[in-house]
Design a protein around this motif. Structure first.
Motif, PDB file in Angstrom:
ATOM      1  N   SER A  10       0.837  -1.201   0.000  1.00  0.00           N
ATOM      2  CA  SER A  10       0.000   0.000   0.000  1.00  0.00           C
ATOM      3  C   SER A  10       0.870   1.248   0.000  1.00  0.00           C
ATOM      4  O   SER A  10       1.869   1.323   0.719  1.00  0.00           O
ATOM      5  CB  SER A  10      -0.901   0.003   1.235  1.00  0.00           C
ATOM      6  OG  SER A  10      -1.467   1.275   1.439  1.00  0.00           O
ATOM      7  N   THR A  11       0.464   2.238  -0.784  1.00  0.00           N
ATOM      8  CA  THR A  11       1.210   3.501  -0.808  1.00  0.00           C
ATOM      9  C   THR A  11       1.120   4.221   0.537  1.00  0.00           C
ATOM     10  O   THR A  11       1.995   5.007   0.872  1.00  0.00           O
ATOM     11  CB  THR A  11       0.681   4.424  -1.925  1.00  0.00           C
ATOM     12  OG1 THR A  11      -0.725   4.633  -1.727  1.00  0.00           O
ATOM     13  CG2 THR A  11       0.911   3.821  -3.297  1.00  0.00           C
ATOM     14  N   PHE A  12       0.050   3.932   1.309  1.00  0.00           N
ATOM     15  CA  PHE A  12      -0.100   4.563   2.620  1.00  0.00           C
ATOM     16  C   PHE A  12       1.041   4.170   3.555  1.00  0.00           C
ATOM     17  O   PHE A  12       1.486   4.974   4.370  1.00  0.00           O
ATOM     18  CB  PHE A  12      -1.438   4.185   3.263  1.00  0.00           C
ATOM     19  CG  PHE A  12      -2.625   4.783   2.583  1.00  0.00           C
ATOM     20  CD1 PHE A  12      -2.810   6.155   2.540  1.00  0.00           C
ATOM     21  CD2 PHE A  12      -3.567   3.973   1.977  1.00  0.00           C
ATOM     22  CE1 PHE A  12      -3.904   6.720   1.914  1.00  0.00           C
ATOM     23  CE2 PHE A  12      -4.664   4.519   1.343  1.00  0.00           C
ATOM     24  CZ  PHE A  12      -4.838   5.894   1.311  1.00  0.00           C
ATOM     25  N   GLU A  13       1.519   2.942   3.451  1.00  0.00           N
ATOM     26  CA  GLU A  13       2.594   2.492   4.336  1.00  0.00           C
ATOM     27  C   GLU A  13       3.830   3.359   4.163  1.00  0.00           C
ATOM     28  O   GLU A  13       4.444   3.769   5.146  1.00  0.00           O
ATOM     29  CB  GLU A  13       2.915   1.023   4.073  1.00  0.00           C
ATOM     30  CG  GLU A  13       1.781   0.099   4.464  1.00  0.00           C
ATOM     31  CD  GLU A  13       1.977  -1.329   3.988  1.00  0.00           C
ATOM     32  OE1 GLU A  13       3.125  -1.729   3.714  1.00  0.00           O
ATOM     33  OE2 GLU A  13       0.965  -2.043   3.897  1.00  0.00           O
ATOM     34  N   GLU A  14       4.183   3.641   2.936  1.00  0.00           N
ATOM     35  CA  GLU A  14       5.347   4.488   2.650  1.00  0.00           C
ATOM     36  C   GLU A  14       5.068   5.935   3.046  1.00  0.00           C
ATOM     37  O   GLU A  14       5.907   6.583   3.686  1.00  0.00           O
ATOM     38  CB  GLU A  14       5.694   4.408   1.158  1.00  0.00           C
ATOM     39  CG  GLU A  14       6.866   5.272   0.757  1.00  0.00           C
ATOM     40  CD  GLU A  14       8.193   4.783   1.293  1.00  0.00           C
ATOM     41  OE1 GLU A  14       9.093   5.620   1.457  1.00  0.00           O
ATOM     42  OE2 GLU A  14       8.339   3.577   1.557  1.00  0.00           O
ATOM     43  N   SER A  15       3.889   6.442   2.696  1.00  0.00           N
ATOM     44  CA  SER A  15       3.561   7.850   2.956  1.00  0.00           C
ATOM     45  C   SER A  15       3.459   8.170   4.443  1.00  0.00           C
ATOM     46  O   SER A  15       3.877   9.235   4.888  1.00  0.00           O
ATOM     47  CB  SER A  15       2.224   8.217   2.294  1.00  0.00           C
ATOM     48  OG  SER A  15       2.304   8.058   0.908  1.00  0.00           O
ATOM     49  N   ILE A  16       2.865   7.244   5.203  1.00  0.00           N
ATOM     50  CA  ILE A  16       2.626   7.492   6.622  1.00  0.00           C
ATOM     51  C   ILE A  16       3.765   6.969   7.485  1.00  0.00           C
ATOM     52  O   ILE A  16       4.055   7.503   8.543  1.00  0.00           O
ATOM     53  CB  ILE A  16       1.274   6.865   7.053  1.00  0.00           C
ATOM     54  CG1 ILE A  16       0.135   7.507   6.244  1.00  0.00           C
ATOM     55  CG2 ILE A  16       1.038   7.025   8.544  1.00  0.00           C
ATOM     56  CD1 ILE A  16      -1.209   6.816   6.413  1.00  0.00           C
ATOM     57  N   GLY A  17       4.422   5.899   7.025  1.00  0.00           N
ATOM     58  CA  GLY A  17       5.535   5.327   7.771  1.00  0.00           C
ATOM     59  C   GLY A  17       5.112   4.219   8.712  1.00  0.00           C
ATOM     60  O   GLY A  17       5.336   4.305   9.917  1.00  0.00           O
ATOM     61  N   TYR A  18       4.447   3.191   8.179  1.00  0.00           N
ATOM     62  CA  TYR A  18       4.066   2.051   9.004  1.00  0.00           C
ATOM     63  C   TYR A  18       4.153   0.775   8.171  1.00  0.00           C
ATOM     64  O   TYR A  18       4.348   0.837   6.954  1.00  0.00           O
ATOM     65  CB  TYR A  18       2.659   2.222   9.592  1.00  0.00           C
ATOM     66  CG  TYR A  18       1.519   2.021   8.617  1.00  0.00           C
ATOM     67  CD1 TYR A  18       0.882   0.786   8.519  1.00  0.00           C
ATOM     68  CD2 TYR A  18       1.074   3.049   7.802  1.00  0.00           C
ATOM     69  CE1 TYR A  18      -0.159   0.599   7.632  1.00  0.00           C
ATOM     70  CE2 TYR A  18       0.040   2.868   6.914  1.00  0.00           C
ATOM     71  CZ  TYR A  18      -0.584   1.642   6.826  1.00  0.00           C
ATOM     72  OH  TYR A  18      -1.603   1.450   5.944  1.00  0.00           O
ATOM     73  N   SER A  19       4.013  -0.360   8.823  1.00  0.00           N
ATOM     74  CA  SER A  19       4.021  -1.665   8.163  1.00  0.00           C
ATOM     75  C   SER A  19       2.669  -2.329   8.335  1.00  0.00           C
ATOM     76  O   SER A  19       1.978  -2.088   9.328  1.00  0.00           O
ATOM     77  CB  SER A  19       5.093  -2.570   8.775  1.00  0.00           C
ATOM     78  OG  SER A  19       6.376  -2.032   8.551  1.00  0.00           O
ATOM     79  N   ARG A  20       2.294  -3.167   7.394  1.00  0.00           N
ATOM     80  CA  ARG A  20       1.058  -3.955   7.523  1.00  0.00           C
ATOM     81  C   ARG A  20       1.146  -4.804   8.784  1.00  0.00           C
ATOM     82  O   ARG A  20       0.181  -4.968   9.510  1.00  0.00           O
ATOM     83  CB  ARG A  20       0.875  -4.830   6.280  1.00  0.00           C
ATOM     84  CG  ARG A  20      -0.219  -5.867   6.354  1.00  0.00           C
ATOM     85  CD  ARG A  20      -1.633  -5.359   6.526  1.00  0.00           C
ATOM     86  NE  ARG A  20      -1.882  -4.090   5.906  1.00  0.00           N
ATOM     87  CZ  ARG A  20      -2.691  -3.149   6.391  1.00  0.00           C
ATOM     88  NH1 ARG A  20      -3.340  -3.334   7.519  1.00  0.00           N
ATOM     89  NH2 ARG A  20      -2.852  -2.002   5.776  1.00  0.00           N
ATOM     90  N   ALA A  21       2.342  -5.342   9.029  1.00  0.00           N
ATOM     91  CA  ALA A  21       2.550  -6.131  10.250  1.00  0.00           C
ATOM     92  C   ALA A  21       4.008  -6.064  10.657  1.00  0.00           C
ATOM     93  O   ALA A  21       4.889  -5.858   9.827  1.00  0.00           O
ATOM     94  CB  ALA A  21       2.135  -7.585  10.031  1.00  0.00           C
ATOM     95  N   VAL A  22       4.216  -6.251  11.952  1.00  0.00           N
ATOM     96  CA  VAL A  22       5.562  -6.359  12.501  1.00  0.00           C
ATOM     97  C   VAL A  22       5.625  -7.680  13.252  1.00  0.00           C
ATOM     98  O   VAL A  22       4.766  -7.972  14.089  1.00  0.00           O
ATOM     99  CB  VAL A  22       5.892  -5.185  13.455  1.00  0.00           C
ATOM    100  CG1 VAL A  22       7.249  -5.391  14.115  1.00  0.00           C
ATOM    101  CG2 VAL A  22       5.835  -3.859  12.706  1.00  0.00           C
ATOM    102  N   VAL A  23       6.645  -8.461  12.926  1.00  0.00           N
ATOM    103  CA  VAL A  23       6.886  -9.724  13.620  1.00  0.00           C
ATOM    104  C   VAL A  23       8.084  -9.495  14.532  1.00  0.00           C
ATOM    105  O   VAL A  23       9.147  -9.081  14.070  1.00  0.00           O
ATOM    106  CB  VAL A  23       7.184 -10.867  12.633  1.00  0.00           C
ATOM    107  CG1 VAL A  23       7.364 -12.184  13.379  1.00  0.00           C
ATOM    108  CG2 VAL A  23       6.089 -10.986  11.581  1.00  0.00           C
ATOM    109  N   GLN A  24       7.887  -9.714  15.812  1.00  0.00           N
ATOM    110  CA  GLN A  24       8.968  -9.594  16.790  1.00  0.00           C
ATOM    111  C   GLN A  24       9.019 -10.891  17.566  1.00  0.00           C
ATOM    112  O   GLN A  24       8.092 -11.202  18.323  1.00  0.00           O
ATOM    113  CB  GLN A  24       8.711  -8.409  17.727  1.00  0.00           C
ATOM    114  CG  GLN A  24       9.787  -8.194  18.767  1.00  0.00           C
ATOM    115  CD  GLN A  24      11.064  -7.630  18.159  1.00  0.00           C
ATOM    116  OE1 GLN A  24      11.030  -6.681  17.399  1.00  0.00           O
ATOM    117  NE2 GLN A  24      12.185  -8.229  18.507  1.00  0.00           N
TER     118      GLN A  24
END
Length: 129
Positions: A10-24
């Protein structure tokens, strides 16, 4: 500590600065997910269909993290119209009826008026995964 970022493209991820998911490590944190069908780049007007698509999108994201819906321990539902939530229950039961994660629903405006529900989950991958 092992950290992996998952993107939907999604272009929103780049524009806003987030990930669809984070695995930790064994934890998977899936961002709020809407009912957009990314194959057709469309969204239904029906909240029940949006709910189903949200969960399909979440399922696909969890699979990229080597997890599944059965690993979900926490779910948050966000709806602009709280009174519409009950119509979603059969779909939620279909996906989470056996899993029974801790859950919260609250009402808030979403980023686009077309969106009728947004779902966020946290999963803890089983040691067998």
């Amino acid at each position: 500590m092992n950290k992996k970022l998952i993107s939907s493209g999604s272009t929103f991820e780049e524009s806003i600065g987030y990930s669809r998911a984070v695995v930790q490590d064994n934890w998977v944190f899936v961002s709020g997910t809407t009912g957009y069908n990314y194959e057709t780049m469309s969204i239904s007007d029906d909240i029940v269909e949006q709910t189903e698509q949200c969960l399909i999108n979440i399922k696909n994201t969890l699979e990229q993290a080597d997890a599944s819906l059965s690993d979900v321990v926490r779910v948050t539902y966000i709806l602009p119209n709280a009174k519409a939530f009950e119509s979603c229950w059969p779909v939620l039961k279909k996906y989470f009826g056996e899993v029974r994660p801790a859950a919260t629903m609250f009402s808030a405006l979403l980023a686009d008026d077309k969106m009728k529900i947004e779902i966020q989950v946290t999963a803890l991958k089983s040691q067998n995964t």
